[in-house]
Design an enzyme around this catalytic site. Structure first.
Site, mmCIF file in Angstrom:
data_model
loop_
_atom_site.group_PDB
_atom_site.id
_atom_site.type_symbol
_atom_site.label_atom_id
_atom_site.label_comp_id
_atom_site.label_asym_id
_atom_site.label_seq_id
_atom_site.Cartn_x
_atom_site.Cartn_y
_atom_site.Cartn_z
ATOM 1 N N HIS A 23 0.643 -1.316 0.114
ATOM 2 C CA HIS A 23 0.097 -0.061 -0.022
ATOM 3 C C HIS A 23 0.836 1.338 -0.052
ATOM 4 C CE1 HIS A 23 0.268 -0.545 4.663
ATOM 5 N NE2 HIS A 23 0.490 0.737 4.468
ATOM 6 N N ASP A 75 0.116 -7.624 1.548
ATOM 7 C CA ASP A 75 0.881 -6.341 1.808
ATOM 8 C C ASP A 75 2.130 -6.094 1.745
ATOM 9 O OD1 ASP A 75 0.143 -3.526 1.946
ATOM 10 O OD2 ASP A 75 0.149 -3.357 4.103
ATOM 11 N N SER A 96 5.163 2.420 7.502
ATOM 12 C CA SER A 96 4.483 1.376 6.732
ATOM 13 C C SER A 96 5.879 0.941 6.051
ATOM 14 C CB SER A 96 3.484 1.722 5.949
ATOM 15 O OG SER A 96 2.317 0.941 5.621
#
Length: 294
Positions: A139, A169, A245
């Site tokens: 993402h 992910d 992230s």
């Protein structure tokens, strides 16, 4: 309670209030066109709050909302995840001492951790091998656009996208091998234990080279990552925020035990000490497959 993924953070955040997201961008939910967000079925009636009323944002009544914690310029969160019911047992502690020298662990890890700028947002990543491959979250790069990674020494390197696995992910990037980014050692997943100290390393809010400490709160926590398939995740209380992230979660030996992916937040955003990482065993397998195919 909202559980948000850790994706791109807006560049140049304004530090106006810890409870108000920096503009541009919002960390409250996915942008138009992002994958749908599901919620688990509650395991029982929701208790009434004690004291002054405090509303918890929910996907549906009694559910926990999981969003990619991503705030690219002009966009809110990216992908959506949902935790499963909290019925998975934590792993039993193994015998043996765990080294507690987190200062040395941070020193070993930081040279191999990078900031990832993709399009108008940014996240984190880490060197996976000595051939220039970098692991991050899907993402972080899902919005497309040119990708640049910034090393701990400030070098800006153009990266190409090798491949992505949205269901886990995970994404793999590649820079020229001559960049000489030191690959981080990967932990033996069988040695990860509840209660052991860990560090989250990355670029929250664009603050590169940030290190925060915590412990492993649980292993094999059921989470849905971007789709309907339920995956397990490592849960930690290390403080992780937008921009973390794709960065590594490392143990006290400086070994990567997971890829930081999502956190839980209260209304208003921000870390409350419940974070999730893709376990390194799965991240390593996915990254290796992407590299072999790419």
């Amino acid at each position: 309670m909202t559980i948000e993924g850790l994706g791109p953070t807006p560049r140049g955040p304004h530090f106006t209030s810890p409870s108000v997201p920096a503009s541009p961008g919002s960390w409250a939910g996915p942008p138009t066109g992002a994958p749908g967000v599901e919620a688990p079925v509650p395991s029982g009636p929701e208790p009434e709050p004690a004291g002054p009323a405090r509303r918890w944002p929910l996907a549906t009544a009694g559910g926990l909302l999981v969003l990619a914690l991503a705030a690219g310029a002009g966009a809110g969160g990216v992908a959506g995840y949902v935790t499963g019911r909290d019925d998975a047992p934590a792993a039993a502690p193994a015998s043996g001492a765990v080294p507690a020298d987190l200062v040395a662990a941070a020193a070993r890890a930081l040279p191999g951790v990078v900031s990832v700028q993709a399009g108008n947002g940014s996240g984190s990543g880490f060197a996976f091998d000595d051939r220039g491959h970098i692991v991050t979250n899907n993402h972080v790069v899902a919005a497309g656009g040119p990708i640049t990674v910034i090393g701990a020494d400030g070098r800006r390197l153009t990266a190409t996208l090798v491949g992505t696995d949205p269901s886990n992910d995970i994404a793999v990037l590649r820079v020229e091998g001559s960049a000489n980014l030191p690959a981080l050692p990967l932990a033996d997943p069988r040695a990860t234990r509840v209660g052991e100290p860990v560090l989250a390393v990355g670029s929250p809010l664009g603050l590169s080279g940030t290190v925060t400490a915590g412990i492993i709160s649980a292993v094999d926590r059921p989470v849905r990552l971007g789709g309907t398939a339920r995956r397990t995740a490592v849960q930690t209380d290390a403080s992780i925020n937008p921009g973390n992230s794709g960065g590594p979660l490392i143990n006290a030996r400086g070994e990567v035990i997971g890829v930081n992916t999502a956190i839980a937040t209260l209304e208003g955003g921000g870390s409350i000490g419940i974070g999730f990482a893709v376990p390194i065993a799965r991240a390593r397998q996915v990254a290796t497959d992407l590299i072999n195919r790419g």
